[in-house]
Write a protein that holds these residues in place. Structure first.
Motif, short mmCIF file in Angstrom:
data_model
loop_
_atom_site.label_atom_id
_atom_site.label_comp_id
_atom_site.label_asym_id
_atom_site.label_seq_id
_atom_site.Cartn_x
_atom_site.Cartn_y
_atom_site.Cartn_z
N ASP A 176 0.82 -1.22 0.00
CA ASP A 176 0.00 0.00 0.00
C ASP A 176 0.85 1.27 0.00
O ASP A 176 0.37 2.34 0.35
CB ASP A 176 -0.93 0.02 1.22
CG ASP A 176 -0.15 -0.02 2.53
OD1 ASP A 176 1.07 -0.25 2.48
OD2 ASP A 176 -0.79 0.16 3.58
N GLY A 179 -0.65 3.80 -2.44
CA GLY A 179 -1.86 4.42 -1.91
C GLY A 179 -1.55 5.40 -0.81
O GLY A 179 -2.18 6.48 -0.72
N ARG A 195 -9.66 6.01 -5.02
CA ARG A 195 -9.04 4.72 -5.35
C ARG A 195 -8.05 4.31 -4.27
O ARG A 195 -7.99 3.13 -3.88
CB ARG A 195 -8.36 4.81 -6.71
CG ARG A 195 -7.77 3.48 -7.17
CD ARG A 195 -7.34 3.53 -8.62
NE ARG A 195 -6.37 4.60 -8.86
CZ ARG A 195 -6.65 5.73 -9.51
NH1 ARG A 195 -7.90 5.95 -9.96
NH2 ARG A 195 -5.73 6.66 -9.72
N GLU A 199 -8.27 0.97 -1.88
CA GLU A 199 -7.21 -0.03 -1.75
C GLU A 199 -6.80 -0.22 -0.29
O GLU A 199 -6.55 -1.35 0.15
CB GLU A 199 -6.01 0.41 -2.59
CG GLU A 199 -6.25 0.37 -4.09
CD GLU A 199 -5.06 0.89 -4.88
OE1 GLU A 199 -4.09 1.36 -4.23
OE2 GLU A 199 -5.08 0.82 -6.13
N ASN A 203 -7.07 -3.73 1.71
CA ASN A 203 -5.92 -4.35 2.37
C ASN A 203 -6.20 -4.61 3.85
O ASN A 203 -5.92 -5.70 4.37
CB ASN A 203 -4.68 -3.46 2.22
CG ASN A 203 -4.24 -3.31 0.78
OD1 ASN A 203 -4.65 -4.09 -0.09
ND2 ASN A 203 -3.42 -2.30 0.51
#
Length: 449
Positions: A176, A179, A195, A199, A203
């Motif tokens: 991640d 992100g 988005r 994510e 996760n």
């Protein structure tokens, strides 16, 4: 006057073989005897000739046919201030030191020598009677201490397996870092932020799911171990798995169903506010959604505590999901605050224990990874590398190994305690543990309390 069996005046003569006259008084014997045993055919000259019939002062004689049974002798009691004096327990008279409730030297009673009631039978980790909060917590810790090979073996195996999966997913799949960079970028667009948040939630959801699956397996096995520990019987990991396996799928279904019920209640509470927002009243709708969500969250908490004993009911009674939820609601009814307080206390203790172990490992992992604490806060787990994941994973394994037995043990013992209070389960437990004559002599049977 008729003779009353069981009562005699000191020094009275025997009246065996006498026949009562027409008035009902027994006739004097032909040869009465005084206390010295000398034969006297006539009373002394200085006695009046009009003496009461000696038969009414007779000593007790064997009960004849048709006569009423003799009254019971004075029963056990506290006793009077002097032999034969009044003041006995329940209106009976007695002497100091006689049988009773703990009179000095008395052989009968609760504890003797003015003691309290005798302790309840304790074949295992808890006494077979209604439990206090400290006894429930102590029973969970005692189970871990007495059967540490099985308990810690189960907890360690489940924690290691789940943590390995989490580390592999976080290191290989759930990276991640991109992100996190997007969320920290002030110039990111709304679509990019959405988005990245999706994510991150995905996760976290995957990690939470794996952890939840491991918790379910540990709970199933430790429920069996704790139930045997109450009887003072050990169980191996293989035996615990064999007993828990038939109910494992039902436990998965129950564990996933309860959070869904809670989320559905909260969603229903927030739905009016969401509809108002969609209608155009943004501020009023947001306030209504927040208030409705909070009220619904309280209702969801009430429902979750009401069903909090469904897991041990499902595992130990071999019930279906619906029946186990019904059993939990029945056991918690009237004791919601008590069950909530004990569960909350156990959760706080488990989290404190886990934090004592996990937080130092997290600092150590950050130091070894070279990014420090600031790296944890700004880069996320995906950018810290394998060193951080492995070291922090070791801490998570140790923390889970210690907290699994506490949470599972408290829930099982709370379930058993509620059944003892409402259904006198202690009698069945005593028979299963081989305690002799428990129901007739041991206190603590509290059916319906």
């Amino acid at each position: 006057m008729k003779d009353t069996p069981g009562w005699a005046s000191p020094g009275s003569a025997s009246s065996d073989g006498q026949e009562p006259d027409a008035s009902g008084a027994a006739q004097p014997p032909e040869q009465p005897s005084d206390q010295s045993g000398a034969d006297q055919s006539q009373p002394p000259s200085n006695w009046s000739k009009e003496q009461p019939p000696p038969g009414q002062w007779t000593a007790p004689h064997p009960q004849g046919p048709g006569q009423a049974p003799p009254p019971p002798p004075p029963g056990p009691g506290w006793g009077g201030r002097h032999p034969g004096g009044p003041g006995g327990h329940g209106g009976q008279s007695g002497a100091w030191g006689g049988p009773g409730y703990g009179g000095p030297g008395g052989p009968a009673g609760w504890g003797g020598n003015w003691g309290g009631p005798p302790p309840a039978a304790k074949p295992g980790v808890i006494p077979l009677r209604p439990l206090g909060v400290g006894e429930i917590l102590d029973g969970a810790v005692s189970t871990m201490r007495m059967y540490w090979r099985t308990v810690l073996g189960i907890s360690l195996a489940v924690a290691v397996f789940t943590q390995i999966l989490v580390i592999l997913l976080q290191g290989l799949v759930l990276d991640d870092s991109a992100g996190t960079d997007t969320l920290n970028d002030p110039s990111a667009t709304v679509s990019e932020l959405s988005r990245a948040m999706g994510e991150a939630l995905l996760n976290s959801g995957v990690v939470l799911l794996i952890t939840l699956l491991g918790t379910i397996v540990a709970t199933a096995l430790l429920t069996t171990v704790t139930s045997r520990a109450v009887l003072g019987k050990s169980v191996t990991t293989a035996e615990a798995w064999r007993d828990a396996r038939p109910q494992l799928l039902k436990l998965f279904g129950l564990t996933f169903l309860l959070p869904l019920i809670g989320l559905a209640i909260i969603a229903v509470g927030a739905l009016p506010g969401v509809l108002v927002v969609l209608a155009g009243a943004t501020d009023a709708g947001a306030s209504l959604a927040v208030l409705g969500g909070l009220a619904a969250a309280v209702c969801a908490l009430w429902v979750m505590i009401r069903f909090s004993l469904a897991s041990p009911a499902l595992m130990l009674e071999r019930q279906s999901i619906r029946k186990s939820m019904s059993r939990s609601a029945k056991l918690v009814r009237g004791s919601w605050w008590r069950v909530f307080g004990i569960q909350l206390l156990a959760t706080i203790i488990a989290n404190i224990v886990a934090s004592i172990v996990v937080i130092p490992f997290a600092f150590l992992a950050a130091a070894l990874s070279g990014d420090g604490i600031s790296g944890i806060l700004t880069s996320g787990t995906g950018g810290l590398g394998w060193t951080f994941l492995i070291v922090s994973g070791v801490g998570s394994v140790i923390g889970a190994m210690l907290t699994f037995p506490i949470t599972a043990g408290v829930t099982v013992l709370l379930y058993i305690d509620q059944r003892i209070r409402r259904e006198a389960l202690d009698l069945d437990l005593a028979r299963a543990a081989g305690v002799q004559d428990y129901g007739s002599t041991a206190p603590g049977t509290t059916a319906g309390s």
